[in-house]
Design a protein around this motif. Structure first.
Motif: not given
Length: 259
Positions: A175-187, A189-197
């Motif tokens: 979607s053009e607008n992936p929702g509140s918090g952007g794509i990292y929030a969606r990732l 929510e899907h169980g892909l916890t971000l550890g570093e950038y």
């Protein structure tokens, strides 16, 4: 025309002219957004050649004080830089508040942010992106290309690349607008916890396309930043390829001291 070297200081005249105009900008005599005197006006005022005036304007552009638009002249820059803090921009608290990183940064700088979505859909993975994502060059990946504005001035273009299986598993990413918090929030929510950038930063001159897209003066520098978003188990789930107007950002990094 007059002597091209200042007899008072021994400095080239273009540097003296650039210094004089810079002082007028800093003193508020030439106000943000106002037009700098034209080439002919500066030539007459200082008794110098057109080439000397152009060198002076190039010096002011390099200093980040003015921007030049073909056929319109040079203007005093009015946009303060956005301070990009690596230790703050990807806080989960921003995502919980419904703000993606850029929106949080611009608001902290007192600017009005806006995002223009240019493309969302499948694309063939470029070689460098494929290598970072751990896929083959040319494999289908999801591309999300955006242009960012602060106070209606374009400041950067960014393209996020994600493995195609994630696009099919998380429909909001398409979607053009992936929702509140952007794509990292969606990732997450899907169980892909971000550890570093992990970011790679380069500086270079803007291409013609980038000059047009970001409304830069010809020959302006840009920051080319490529970032891997890495999960706690070491998986790269997004690569973001970003071109930033160099004079509109301050990059701040916090680096821990380790043994």
């Amino acid at each position: 025309m007059g002597n091209e070297v200042s007899q008072d200081s021994g400095k080239p005249r273009y540097l003296q002219i650039a210094h004089d105009l810079a002082e007028q900008i800093r003193a508020g005599i030439l106000k943000p957004g106002s037009q700098v005197p034209s080439e002919s006006e500066v030539m007459e005022r200082y008794g110098v050649s057109q080439g000397t005036v152009r060198k002076a304007m190039a010096e002011l552009r390099t200093s980040g004080l003015v921007e030049t638009h073909h056929g319109r002249g040079s203007y005093v820059k009015s946009l303060p830089p956005v301070r990009r803090k690596s230790s703050d921009r990807f806080r989960r608290s921003h995502r919980r508040d419904g703000k993606a990183a850029y929106l949080a940064e611009a608001e902290q700088a007192g600017q009005k942010p806006r995002v223009q979505v240019l493309y969302v859909g499948p694309t063939d993975a470029p070689a460098e992106i494929a290598d970072r994502l751990g896929v083959a060059a040319g494999d289908k990946v999801l591309a999300r290309r955006r242009r960012y504005f602060s106070d209606n001035t374009p400041t950067e273009e960014a393209t996020s690349y994600l493995p195609w299986p994630l696009a099919t598993a998380i429909p909001q990413l398409l979607s053009e607008n992936p929702g509140s918090g952007g794509i990292y929030a969606r990732l997450e929510e899907h169980g892909l916890t971000l550890g570093e950038y992990v970011e790679t930063v380069r500086a270079r001159l803007a291409t013609k396309q980038e000059v047009s897209a970001l409304r830069l003066s010809p020959g302006s520098p840009v920051i080319h930043l490529v970032r891997n978003a890495v999960t706690r188990d070491g998986r790269v789930v997004e690569v973001c390829d970003t071109i930033m107007a160099a004079d509109r950002f301050v990059l701040e990094y916090r680096i821990p001291s380790v043994d």
